[in-house]
Design an enzyme around this catalytic site. Structure first.
Site, PDB file in Angstrom:
ATOM      1  N   HIS A  77      63.544  16.904  10.230  1.00 48.59           N
ATOM      2  CA  HIS A  77      64.067  18.300  10.108  1.00 48.59           C
ATOM      3  C   HIS A  77      63.487  18.927   8.881  1.00 48.59           C
ATOM      4  O   HIS A  77      63.957  19.787   8.181  1.00 48.59           O
ATOM      5  CB  HIS A  77      65.749  18.226   9.704  1.00 48.59           C
ATOM      6  CG  HIS A  77      66.519  17.755  10.861  1.00 48.59           C
ATOM      7  ND1 HIS A  77      66.975  18.349  11.796  1.00 48.59           N
ATOM      8  CD2 HIS A  77      66.916  16.609  11.048  1.00 48.59           C
ATOM      9  CE1 HIS A  77      67.863  17.672  12.471  1.00 48.59           C
ATOM     10  NE2 HIS A  77      67.993  16.581  12.096  1.00 48.59           N
ATOM     11  N   ASN A 150      74.101  19.168  15.271  1.00 50.83           N
ATOM     12  CA  ASN A 150      72.412  19.549  16.026  1.00 50.83           C
ATOM     13  C   ASN A 150      72.927  20.611  16.928  1.00 50.83           C
ATOM     14  O   ASN A 150      74.294  20.851  17.233  1.00 50.83           O
ATOM     15  CB  ASN A 150      72.093  18.251  16.474  1.00 50.83           C
ATOM     16  CG  ASN A 150      71.291  17.455  15.671  1.00 50.83           C
ATOM     17  OD1 ASN A 150      70.473  17.806  14.663  1.00 50.83           O
ATOM     18  ND2 ASN A 150      70.815  16.197  16.096  1.00 50.83           N
ATOM     19  N   TYR A 364      71.818  10.242   3.491  1.00 49.87           N
ATOM     20  CA  TYR A 364      71.640  11.761   3.076  1.00 49.87           C
ATOM     21  C   TYR A 364      71.510  11.640   1.504  1.00 49.87           C
ATOM     22  O   TYR A 364      70.765  12.508   1.005  1.00 49.87           O
ATOM     23  CB  TYR A 364      72.778  12.504   3.521  1.00 49.87           C
ATOM     24  CG  TYR A 364      72.299  12.756   5.144  1.00 49.87           C
ATOM     25  CD1 TYR A 364      72.513  11.783   6.177  1.00 49.87           C
ATOM     26  CD2 TYR A 364      71.878  14.117   5.573  1.00 49.87           C
ATOM     27  CE1 TYR A 364      72.298  11.798   7.270  1.00 49.87           C
ATOM     28  CE2 TYR A 364      71.524  14.234   6.712  1.00 49.87           C
ATOM     29  CZ  TYR A 364      71.664  13.292   7.845  1.00 49.87           C
ATOM     30  OH  TYR A 364      71.574  13.427   8.951  1.00 49.87           O
TER      31      TYR A 364
HETATM   32 FE1  HDE Z   1      70.067  13.454  10.150  1.00 47.96          FE
HETATM   33  N1  HDE Z   1      68.919  13.074   8.611  1.00 47.96           N
HETATM   34  N2  HDE Z   1      70.117  11.211  10.329  1.00 47.96           N
HETATM   35  N3  HDE Z   1      70.806  13.425  11.852  1.00 47.96           N
HETATM   36  N4  HDE Z   1      69.922  15.302  10.070  1.00 47.96           N
HETATM   37  C1  HDE Z   1      68.422  14.134   7.643  1.00 47.96           C
HETATM   38  O1  HDE Z   1      68.423  14.169   5.342  1.00 47.96           O
HETATM   39  C2  HDE Z   1      69.892  10.453   9.168  1.00 47.96           C
HETATM   40  C3  HDE Z   1      71.707  12.401  12.681  1.00 47.96           C
HETATM   41  C4  HDE Z   1      70.622  16.237  10.619  1.00 47.96           C
HETATM   42  O2  HDE Z   1      68.878  21.250   7.001  1.00 47.96           O
HETATM   43  C5  HDE Z   1      67.782  13.502   6.502  1.00 47.96           C
HETATM   44  O3  HDE Z   1      68.227  15.795   4.035  1.00 47.96           O
HETATM   45  C6  HDE Z   1      70.196   9.285   9.826  1.00 47.96           C
HETATM   46  C7  HDE Z   1      72.363  12.910  13.739  1.00 47.96           C
HETATM   47  C8  HDE Z   1      70.270  17.548  10.362  1.00 47.96           C
HETATM   48  O4  HDE Z   1      68.472  19.934   5.344  1.00 47.96           O
HETATM   49  C9  HDE Z   1      68.110  12.097   6.286  1.00 47.96           C
HETATM   50  C10 HDE Z   1      70.615   9.178  10.925  1.00 47.96           C
HETATM   51  C11 HDE Z   1      72.459  14.248  13.430  1.00 47.96           C
HETATM   52  C12 HDE Z   1      69.432  17.367   9.021  1.00 47.96           C
HETATM   53  C13 HDE Z   1      68.731  11.952   7.746  1.00 47.96           C
HETATM   54  C14 HDE Z   1      70.621  10.694  11.276  1.00 47.96           C
HETATM   55  C15 HDE Z   1      71.688  14.770  12.310  1.00 47.96           C
HETATM   56  C16 HDE Z   1      69.174  15.947   8.849  1.00 47.96           C
HETATM   57  C17 HDE Z   1      66.211  14.145   6.098  1.00 47.96           C
HETATM   58  C18 HDE Z   1      70.923   8.066  11.815  1.00 47.96           C
HETATM   59  C19 HDE Z   1      73.337  15.460  14.273  1.00 47.96           C
HETATM   60  C20 HDE Z   1      68.860  18.425   8.324  1.00 47.96           C
HETATM   61  C21 HDE Z   1      66.138  15.124   5.160  1.00 47.96           C
HETATM   62  C22 HDE Z   1      71.892   7.344  11.428  1.00 47.96           C
HETATM   63  C23 HDE Z   1      74.744  15.376  13.980  1.00 47.96           C
HETATM   64  C24 HDE Z   1      69.464  19.015   7.392  1.00 47.96           C
HETATM   65  C25 HDE Z   1      67.632  15.052   4.746  1.00 47.96           C
HETATM   66  C26 HDE Z   1      68.896  20.067   6.459  1.00 47.96           C
HETATM   67  C27 HDE Z   1      68.375  15.407   8.071  1.00 47.96           C
HETATM   68  C28 HDE Z   1      69.252  10.911   8.130  1.00 47.96           C
HETATM   69  C29 HDE Z   1      70.957  11.017  12.531  1.00 47.96           C
HETATM   70  C30 HDE Z   1      71.310  15.970  11.813  1.00 47.96           C
HETATM   71  C31 HDE Z   1      66.732  11.265   6.228  1.00 47.96           C
HETATM   72  C32 HDE Z   1      69.782   7.912   8.831  1.00 47.96           C
HETATM   73  C33 HDE Z   1      73.045  12.092  14.628  1.00 47.96           C
HETATM   74  C34 HDE Z   1      70.738  18.990  10.794  1.00 47.96           C
HETATM   75  O5  HDE Z   1      69.050  11.862   5.344  1.00 47.96           O
END
Ligand code: HDE
Length: 690
Positions: A77, A150, A364
């Site tokens: 993202h 999402n 996060y």
């Molecule tokens: Fe994320 N995800 N994610 N994700 N995600 C990040 O956090 C992660 C997942 C989502 O505008 C990271 O600040 C793991 C699902 C959005 O700043 C990180 C897993 C969904 C955003 C991270 C998921 C999301 C992130 C990268 C599986 C939808 C952007 C930078 C366990 C429900 C937020 C950050 C923004 C961002 C990890 C799966 C949505 C690395 C480990 C499912 C919208 O922490």
């Protein structure tokens, strides 16, 4: 004072006019330490042509700061765009949650939203085929609540332990460093074809949901099941939804590819323009609320993030609206530094045991430390709560609010001992009963990987199904290894034979592979769900959309006036495209300012187009090759095309002689009204269906 030849002599006023200014009119430039700077054009040298001196603190401070301007981009993202706004309740939800934000009808809560793509890096393009992030930070009176969702209601994987693998496979391949912001490559499809749980999400990702027209026209989902807890401690499960007030809309793949070239910032520009022009984007927050009893009866496990709960089974109750009404003052300070964390929840809202969500709750917080460099990232204004907060956390890099006074621990016996815990108001986790063995095991209730994938596919219109098939063919055609293509088709056979056949044929595979061995057979009895299709949910409005009007000299002034009026009534926008940026003169000699030249404003960046000119400008327009692309693309993308009687000659010259119902002659205010009415269908679908 020494007169410096390079200090600006002119400045541009708010209305775009040039002013003569003198040094004394300007604010004095200082160093970060506040020292006034006399010369910002020249470094300190040993003689006019000599070496630069190490003692030049002004130069050194400036370069030092510049060298450290970048922070690590988000691992996923990375490319995103944010805006401020508020959430407003439709009613009190005190029966199902004690969350303060939902207690009082009409109350407004400030918030910040960041939309994003997932796979591409910060500088990638907006129209990548990708999932869009939809992250909302609510600054509630009981702390920040982050709903990090999402634009699709399911996810690729069921357990957080697979996330790094998924993301590695989707991003550029490690040896070659490409492709950028694309899943059309071997690594991604290798991983996916070895991960059957991803099949439902693949249907969404290959559908038009992955190429939204703009952020304003997409739904949002919290994805996981969460809990709502009321004042009596009773728990309900909840799924969160965002519904765009302007309805859903997507572009066509061929448009997406061209928009990326014409305007890689198409989505962020759209959001910025909408807010700046006072057309504030709105979404309604919806909740699907259900209890343990429903969860037990439901065909799938509500803790499995690869499954959705059909709206047709549990209706989405609309509980309030989000309005985005303020752009950021500074992109870096706000959009880049905003730190969403799924563990940011407030009393009245709780996590579920979804293993994907549980992993996110670790990830996060951890990633923010890496990205923002200090546990004090909550001190940044964009991340700080807007309610009072008191704690004993202290020190660390960039600490800005250390506890005041002597007490920095608890319990303490000082009279002014600082904050104390509050068993009544404080956050309480839902006391879920739990026992069992410590195991590394996937629940059997997560084993059905194909039934909802099939349900999604059959719920689409014919055209939407074709788009899924052609997206798969496009992506897999970029995969070098035939075995990977075949393996993917073997999964499609478990989803729908028509889809498998179309993709097989599109790829030119000689033989249909055997179906993949499923853990559980596909349930073919699941009903069609209209809620899953974009086209079936079309709102029949042109509001918030943009008409691109290609104009030539001598154009009928009345037509232009009438078009502007009708579009204003429809709450839609208009842009003029002309052979030069200076614009054209209408039949009364009045200048029509151009927003774009023809090469700079291709029809792909508009929702519908019109061609208006006079006899005198027919040749100028017809001879410009960009006009041809403008009109051919508009036609091929199913757009409505309005034209004046003179412009018909341009169409004829370009061999656009066969005009279907999507071509509308604009003669007077009545035909213009009809044209805009037709535009409410967004596309002349018949042309695309044939
Ligand atoms: Fe994320 N995800 N994610 N994700 N995600 C990040 O956090 C992660 C997942 C989502 O505008 C990271 O600040 C793991 C699902 C959005 O700043 C990180 C897993 C969904 C955003 C991270 C998921 C999301 C992130 C990268 C599986 C939808 C952007 C930078 C366990 C429900 C937020 C950050 C923004 C961002 C990890 C799966 C949505 C690395 C480990 C499912 C919208 O922490």
């Amino acid at each position: 004072m020494k007169k410096n030849q390079n200090v600006y002599q002119e400045s541009i006023g708010k209305g775009g006019e040039l002013h003569q200014t003198t040094n004394q009119d300007e604010l004095t430039l200082t160093t970060a330490q506040g020292t006034p700077i006399a010369d910002d054009q020249n470094s300190l040298k040993a003689g006019v042509r000599g070496s630069t001196l190490l003692e030049d603190q002004i130069l050194r401070e400036k370069l030092f700061h510049f060298d450290h301007e970048r922070i690590p981009e988000r691992v996923v993202h990375a490319r995103g765009y944010g805006a401020h706004g508020y959430f407003q309740n439709y009613q009190s939800l005190s029966d199902i949650t004690c969350a303060d934000i939902f207690q009082r009808k009409n109350e407004k809560t400030p918030l910040f939203v960041r939309f994003s793509t997932v796979a591409g890096s910060k500088g990638s393009v907006d129209l990548a085929r990708d999932v869009r992030g939809f992250a909302v930070k609510f600054y509630t009176k009981q702390g920040n609540w982050d709903l990090v969702g999402n634009n699709m209601p399911v996810f690729f994987i069921q357990d957080a332990i697979k996330f790094p693998d998924l993301v590695h496979s989707a991003k550029a391949e490690p040896d070659r460093g490409f492709p950028q912001a694309q899943t059309a490559h071997d690594n991604f499809w290798d991983f996916i074809s070895l991960t059957p749980e991803s099949m439902h999400m693949i249907m969404w990702a290959m559908s038009d949901r992955a190429i939204p027209r703009s952020f304003r026209f997409m739904e949002g989902f919290g994805v996981h099941t969460f809990r709502l807890i009321n004042a009596k401690g009773k728990s309900h499960f909840v799924k969160f939804h965002w519904k765009p007030k302007l309805g859903m809309q997507s572009v066509i793949w061929n448009e997406a590819v061209k928009i990326n070239g014409a305007d890689p910032d198409f989505h962020r520009r759209d959001l910025w323009n909408a807010i700046q022009s006072g057309e504030y984007p709105e979404w309604e927050l919806g909740m699907q609320v259900f209890d343990e009893e429903f969860a037990e009866k439901f065909e799938f496990d509500v803790l499995d993030a690869t499954k959705l709960i059909p709206e047709e089974q549990v209706p989405v109750k609309l509980v309030g609206k989000m309005v985005l009404n303020r752009v950021v003052d500074n992109f870096f300070a706000e959009t880049e530094q905003v730190a969403f964390c799924t563990q940011n929840i407030v009393p009245g809202i709780d996590q579920s045991e979804d293993p994907l969500l549980q992993g996110r709750n670790f990830s996060y917080l951890d990633t923010q430390l890496k990205r923002l460099g200090s546990p004090n990232f909550t001190h940044l204004p964009i991340n700080a709560p807007k309610c009072p907060f008191h704690h004993f956390q202290q020190d660390g890099h960039m600490a800005m609010h250390n506890p005041k006074g002597r007490a920095n621990y608890e319990p303490n016996s000082w009279e002014e001992g600082g904050p104390r815990e509050n068993p009544e108001k404080g956050f309480k986790s839902y006391p879920l009963e739990t026992d069992g063995k410590k195991v590394r095991q996937r629940s059997e209730t997560f084993a059905d990987h194909y039934s909802q994938a099939r349900q999604f596919y059959v719920s689409q219109t014919k055209l939407e199904r074709e788009h899924i098939a052609s997206a798969l063919v496009f992506e897999l055609s970029k995969v070098e290894h035939k075995a990977i293509r075949q393996r993917l088709v073997s999964h499609l056979l478990n989803i729908h034979p028509d889809l498998a056949k179309e993709v097989k044929e599109g790829l030119g595979l000689a033989k249909m592979p055997k179906p993949a061995e499923p853990k559980l057979p596909t349930n073919e009895e699941l009903p069609i769900l209209d809620s899953l299709s974009i086209i079936k949910n079309s709102l029949n409005t042109f509001a918030g959309r943009r008409l691109g009007v290609l104009v030539g000299d001598g154009v009928d002034a009345e037509l232009i006036k009438s078009l502007k009026k009708t579009l204003k009534k429809e709450k839609s926008d208009i842009a003029f495209i002309a052979p030069t940026i200076n614009g054209v003169k209408d039949c009364k000699g009045k200048n029509i300012k151009a927003d774009e030249i023809i090469e700079g404003g291709p029809s792909v960046v508009f929702d519908a187009v019109a061609l208006l000119c006079s006899k005198d400008s027919i040749d100028t327009l017809a001879e410009n090759s960009a006009t041809r692309d403008f009109l051919y693309d508009a036609k091929n993308h199913g757009k409505f095309i309005g034209y004046s009687s003179e412009a018909k000659m341009v169409l004829d010259k370009l061999n656009l002689t066969k005009k279907d119902g999507g071509f509308i002659e604009l003669k007077d205010s009545q035909s213009i009204e009809q044209f805009i009415k037709n535009c409410r269908d967004l596309r002349f679908w018949k042309r695309l269906d044939s």
